[in-house]
Scaffold this active site. Structure first.
Site, PDB file in Angstrom:
ATOM      1  NE  ARG A  18     -10.792 130.145-135.238  1.00 14.21           N
ATOM      2  CZ  ARG A  18     -11.919 129.499-134.942  1.00 14.21           C
ATOM      3  NH1 ARG A  18     -12.199 128.367-135.527  1.00 14.21           N
ATOM      4  NH2 ARG A  18     -12.734 129.976-134.039  1.00 14.21           N
ATOM      5  NE  ARG A  22     -10.656 122.162-135.356  1.00 10.36           N
ATOM      6  CZ  ARG A  22     -11.953 122.342-135.065  1.00 10.36           C
ATOM      7  NH1 ARG A  22     -12.666 121.326-134.620  1.00 10.36           N
ATOM      8  NH2 ARG A  22     -12.501 123.520-135.221  1.00 10.36           N
ATOM      9  NE  ARG A  31      -4.814 121.449-128.750  1.00 11.27           N
ATOM     10  CZ  ARG A  31      -6.089 121.482-129.118  1.00 11.27           C
ATOM     11  NH1 ARG A  31      -6.494 122.285-130.050  1.00 11.27           N
ATOM     12  NH2 ARG A  31      -6.975 120.700-128.541  1.00 11.27           N
ATOM     13  CG  ASP A  67     -10.691 130.668-128.433  1.00 11.79           C
ATOM     14  OD1 ASP A  67     -10.770 130.082-129.524  1.00 11.79           O
ATOM     15  OD2 ASP A  67     -11.687 131.151-127.846  1.00 11.79           O
ATOM     16  CE1 TYR A 142     -19.217 130.906-128.353  1.00  9.95           C
ATOM     17  CE2 TYR A 142     -18.113 132.988-128.798  1.00  9.95           C
ATOM     18  CZ  TYR A 142     -18.548 131.749-129.223  1.00  9.95           C
ATOM     19  OH  TYR A 142     -18.322 131.344-130.508  1.00  9.95           O
TER      20      TYR A 142
HETATM   21  O1  CP3 Z   1      -6.618 132.537-136.739  1.00 13.56           O
HETATM   22  C1  CP3 Z   1      -5.747 131.867-136.141  1.00 13.56           C
HETATM   23  O2  CP3 Z   1      -5.002 131.069-136.733  1.00 13.56           O
HETATM   24  C2  CP3 Z   1      -5.530 132.118-134.657  1.00 13.56           C
HETATM   25  C3  CP3 Z   1      -6.272 131.298-133.827  1.00 13.56           C
HETATM   26  C4  CP3 Z   1      -7.675 131.568-133.345  1.00 13.56           C
HETATM   27  C5  CP3 Z   1      -8.370 130.577-132.630  1.00 13.56           C
HETATM   28  N1  CP3 Z   1      -9.524 131.092-132.179  1.00 13.56           N
HETATM   29  C6  CP3 Z   1      -7.853 129.230-132.398  1.00 13.56           C
HETATM   30  C7  CP3 Z   1      -8.835 128.143-132.213  1.00 13.56           C
HETATM   31  C8  CP3 Z   1      -8.486 132.692-133.359  1.00 13.56           C
HETATM   32  C9  CP3 Z   1      -8.226 134.033-134.027  1.00 13.56           C
HETATM   33  C10 CP3 Z   1      -9.652 132.379-132.605  1.00 13.56           C
HETATM   34  C11 CP3 Z   1     -10.716 133.345-132.312  1.00 13.56           C
HETATM   35  C12 CP3 Z   1     -12.065 132.842-132.014  1.00 13.56           C
HETATM   36  N2  CP3 Z   1     -12.428 131.863-131.137  1.00 13.56           N
HETATM   37  C13 CP3 Z   1     -13.234 133.413-132.542  1.00 13.56           C
HETATM   38  C14 CP3 Z   1     -13.268 134.554-133.499  1.00 13.56           C
HETATM   39  C15 CP3 Z   1     -12.901 134.092-134.855  1.00 13.56           C
HETATM   40  C16 CP3 Z   1     -14.016 133.465-135.639  1.00 13.56           C
HETATM   41  O3  CP3 Z   1     -13.861 132.340-136.073  1.00 13.56           O
HETATM   42  O4  CP3 Z   1     -15.036 134.152-135.828  1.00 13.56           O
HETATM   43  C17 CP3 Z   1     -14.331 132.711-132.002  1.00 13.56           C
HETATM   44  C18 CP3 Z   1     -15.780 132.939-132.295  1.00 13.56           C
HETATM   45  C19 CP3 Z   1     -13.796 131.740-131.108  1.00 13.56           C
HETATM   46  C20 CP3 Z   1     -14.542 130.768-130.267  1.00 13.56           C
HETATM   47  C21 CP3 Z   1     -14.164 129.383-130.695  1.00 13.56           C
HETATM   48  N3  CP3 Z   1     -12.999 128.752-130.305  1.00 13.56           N
HETATM   49  C22 CP3 Z   1     -14.836 128.521-131.595  1.00 13.56           C
HETATM   50  C23 CP3 Z   1     -16.156 128.821-132.255  1.00 13.56           C
HETATM   51  C24 CP3 Z   1     -14.057 127.361-131.732  1.00 13.56           C
HETATM   52  C25 CP3 Z   1     -14.276 126.143-132.620  1.00 13.56           C
HETATM   53  C26 CP3 Z   1     -14.843 124.972-131.910  1.00 13.56           C
HETATM   54  C27 CP3 Z   1     -14.808 123.741-132.808  1.00 13.56           C
HETATM   55  O5  CP3 Z   1     -14.168 122.764-132.420  1.00 13.56           O
HETATM   56  O6  CP3 Z   1     -15.410 123.767-133.884  1.00 13.56           O
HETATM   57  C28 CP3 Z   1     -12.926 127.532-130.914  1.00 13.56           C
HETATM   58  C29 CP3 Z   1     -11.807 126.585-130.758  1.00 13.56           C
HETATM   59  C30 CP3 Z   1     -10.573 126.945-131.493  1.00 13.56           C
HETATM   60  N4  CP3 Z   1      -9.995 128.172-131.462  1.00 13.56           N
HETATM   61  C31 CP3 Z   1      -9.779 126.064-132.274  1.00 13.56           C
HETATM   62  C32 CP3 Z   1      -8.681 126.811-132.716  1.00 13.56           C
HETATM   63  C33 CP3 Z   1      -7.516 126.330-133.548  1.00 13.56           C
HETATM   64  C34 CP3 Z   1     -10.058 124.607-132.523  1.00 13.56           C
HETATM   65  C35 CP3 Z   1      -9.498 123.855-131.357  1.00 13.56           C
HETATM   66  C36 CP3 Z   1      -9.177 122.435-131.719  1.00 13.56           C
HETATM   67  O7  CP3 Z   1      -8.150 122.211-132.382  1.00 13.56           O
HETATM   68  O8  CP3 Z   1      -9.925 121.548-131.274  1.00 13.56           O
END
Ligand code: CP3
Length: 336
Positions: A18, A22, A31, A67, A142
């Protein structure tokens, strides 16, 4: 890539799960007004967001901005990522008939993913791009729960109550994730990481029976491409050996198990990735340095170590602290 293959390196490489997202003001600006899952299908935007942390920090790898649920969106499932919540699926998978909605994506459905990877590999030059996908258990959780969960009650009710349906579901998800990974590798990704973020909720005996075969199917599907395969989950201290044995070359470790102990648990022949507690980013700089040094000390005797956090960058982390970690690792691990 050399650290993943346990070959000598000029300094310990570092990237952050990540690292795009954000915590970066330039990400929030890029975004603005675009829903998360729409952004994942816009190649120029994906490339820009993926590059942002590489430019800012000089990390040793980019991680593809997408994602784990992107391929589910690609096959037309009704789902969205709710800010502050996570992926929410309108119609959860609870019965055998629901499997009919799940199939591997067609190439044209993932064309924007391949296009984004091609833009990135051209721009990144020698810096590797790490592609990724969601592991069958975490993605299935999920799908079954319909959204994020703490106790995974529906998921485990299916695992114990209808193991045939559960394993059939994980097998389908394995095909979906394999297609997503192969798309990224064949467009130029140098390595892949399979995120099984929530598999730490499963007991080892159940992991081996119900989960590992599907994860192994994913690793086997990409094996002939020859790229390093990283596997990571949170709270997996009791599962480290099993995660490696699913077919990974590199095992990601969260912050609960020191790397020298993780090496003992994983067994020979694998590199390790990790494992700074993300919460140390909120400590004063001197305490952060000390925590980074402790991870480096724990890893001192490992033949292959990729420095990372023990989970993703928290959205409210200070980018200055992340820059400090990168510089510290680079400056203090130079091999003579
Ligand atoms: O690591 C990176 O920089 C690459 C980007 C990445 C995202 N999601 C972008 C994202 C990666 C590797 C993921 C994988 C992902 N998505 C996982 C496995 C990684 C982990 O954290 O264990 C999981 C469980 C998800 C599911 C998911 N997507 C979650 C739990 C969330 C957060 C929701 C929140 O708002 O708290 C997301 C959304 C997400 N994926 C964001 C990003 C940058 C946030 C989106 C935003 O900007 O609103």
């Amino acid at each position: 890539m050399r650290a993943c293959r346990r070959e000598p390196v000029p300094h310990t490489p570092v990237w952050f799960m990540r690292q795009a997202g954000r915590s970066l003001p330039e990400y929030r600006k890029a975004r603005e007004g675009i829903p998360m899952l729409d952004s994942c299908f816009m190649p120029e935007l994906v490339a820009e967001i993926t590059m942002q942390p590489v430019r800012r920090y000089g990390v040793d790898a980019a991680v593809f901005f997408s994602d784990i649920v992107t391929p589910l969106k690609a096959i037309g499932l009704d789902l969205e990522i709710k800010p502050g919540v996570g992926p929410v699926i309108a119609e959860p998978v609870r019965a055998a008939a629901d499997l009919d909605r799940l199939r591997a994506p067609e190439p044209d459905e993932l064309a924007p993913i391949a296009a984004a990877v091609r833009l990135l590999t051209a721009e990144l030059g020698a810096t590797p791009l790490i592609g990724f996908g969601g592991a069958p258990f975490t993605l299935a959780s999920y799908l079954i729960e319909g959204g994020p969960s703490k106790g995974f009650e529906h998921t485990k009710a299916m695992m114990y109550g209808d193991p045939q349906l559960f394993t059939a579901l994980l097998d389908r998800v394995a095909d979906i994730t394999s297609t997503f990974l192969l798309t990224q590798i064949d467009a130029g990704a140098s390595a892949i990481q399979l995120f099984d973020s929530w598999v730490g909720s499963v007991a080892p005996v159940d992991y081996r029976q119900y989960v590992q075969p599907a994860s192994a199917k994913v690793f086997a599907a990409v094996a002939d491409r020859g790229v390093p395969r990283i596997h990571f989950g949170v709270g997996t201290g009791e599962l480290l050996r099993d995660l490696g044995e699913a077919g990974a070359d590199v095992v990601g470790v969260d912050w609960r198990v020191p790397l020298h102990e993780a090496e003992r648990r994983v067994g020979p022949g694998k590199a390790l990735q990790g494992n700074l507690d993300p919460a140390t980013l909120f400590a004063p700089p001197a305490a952060l340095d000390a925590a980074v040094q402790r991870v480096l000390d724990d890893a001192a005797r490992l033949p292959g170590h990729v420095f990372n956090l023990g989970h993703g960058v928290p959205p409210n982390a200070d980018p200055g602290q992340l820059a400090r970690v990168v510089d510290y690792v680079h400056e203090n691990t130079v091999r003579s």
